[in-house]
Write an enzyme that holds these catalytic residues in place. Structure first.
Site, mmCIF file in Angstrom:
data_model
loop_
_atom_site.group_PDB
_atom_site.id
_atom_site.type_symbol
_atom_site.label_atom_id
_atom_site.label_comp_id
_atom_site.label_asym_id
_atom_site.label_seq_id
_atom_site.Cartn_x
_atom_site.Cartn_y
_atom_site.Cartn_z
ATOM 1 N N MET A 294 0.811 -1.212 0.000
ATOM 2 C CA MET A 294 0.000 0.000 0.000
ATOM 3 C C MET A 294 0.845 1.262 0.000
ATOM 4 S SD MET A 294 -1.151 -0.737 3.810
ATOM 5 C CE MET A 294 -0.982 -2.453 3.297
ATOM 6 N N PRO A 295 1.749 1.371 -0.976
ATOM 7 C CA PRO A 295 2.614 2.564 -0.979
ATOM 8 C C PRO A 295 1.827 3.827 -1.323
ATOM 9 C CG PRO A 295 3.452 0.838 -2.439
ATOM 10 C CD PRO A 295 2.049 0.471 -2.090
ATOM 11 N N PHE A 296 2.411 4.943 -0.889
ATOM 12 C CA PHE A 296 1.883 6.260 -1.229
ATOM 13 C C PHE A 296 3.028 7.050 -1.858
ATOM 14 C CE2 PHE A 296 1.534 10.763 -0.182
ATOM 15 C CZ PHE A 296 0.305 11.052 -0.766
ATOM 16 N N PHE B 215 -1.176 4.341 -4.150
ATOM 17 C CA PHE B 215 -1.695 5.686 -4.407
ATOM 18 C C PHE B 215 -0.582 6.545 -4.999
ATOM 19 C CE2 PHE B 215 -5.291 6.638 -1.123
ATOM 20 C CZ PHE B 215 -5.945 5.492 -1.476
#
Lengths: 65, 65, 65, 65, 65, 65
Positions: A1-3, A41
């Site tokens: 779930m990187p941003f 994201f």
């Protein structure tokens, strides 16, 4: 779930170029770290050249030289 | 003295909704951590749907499906 | 798909308090803007008191007064 | 190679004032930490007063009091 | 002179993986937007799983399910 | 009520140097824009040299050359 937050100067990046940035960085995180593409994201901020400085000068000044 | 940055897509949040976000997150930090409301900062960034990607696609593309 | 970044001083917030912040801010965005809880991201940054300044002084100095 | 992000409310800062902020913060990092001016980045974000909260209220509300 | 901030959970990314992220995102910005590699900054933040929430739960909780 | 985030590599900045950064940037915003010192926030992030890239290489690599 990187941003991922990409900040560039506001100098006419097209919707297609932004799509390629979003796709490319999502692929990169999946390739290098095995991150889930679905929860990656990416936010692109386009910054006015008056509001970005490098070397003590605004990009507006640098572009004018 | 917490600092909170809320980033949402630019899709018509009203001034009243933003006020409720500011009030709600300020209350939350006071309730959970006893933080001083007076020095709680909240900044809301509204991001163009072309500039926000999830799952390798821009939100503009996702909304169009 | 909101993204929220909460910055607080590093002064002993517990895992349970962090969970309550994550849950509370996710609920708030769902309640006020109808945002999808599943794609709401929250990141909490805990900042050393030497590295946080307010009113021209570090929080370490302020706490010592 | 420091990176500095200055966030202020959008209330009419001029290009000249922004230049002075960029120059001043670049000088400060060179003076205090010996950082290379050439690779010092400064980005100024100007935030709508509806989107900035302090003490649980938006700056728009505070300015109106 | 783009600036990219990549945020990932702190779960053992190696120095080599981080180098590949830095190189990959720098290449991407040069390829898509013609940006100067020399003044492309990338910062990777590794965030404790207690401090990252998605869907109202911390990643620590999600990993434990 | 400005908010300033200064990001530097983690290479031994002292508490005193950080205090000078906090004081200096607070003064700068008061001088240039007339901002209230009391509600000026400054956060300094110190980033591991493995996690900061410039020109496609990590600072760790650059320092080793």
């Amino acid at each position: 779930m990187p941003f991922v937050n990409i900040r560039i100067t506001k100098e006419g990046a097209t919707a297609d170029q932004k799509r390629r940035l979003i796709e490319g960085v999502t692929d990169l995180l999946a390739d290098v770290l095995g991150k889930n593409r679905k929860t990656t994201f990416v936010i692109i901020d386009e910054v006015d050249t008056d509001n970005w400085g490098i070397g003590g000068e605004s990009v507006t000044e640098l572009r004018g030289k």
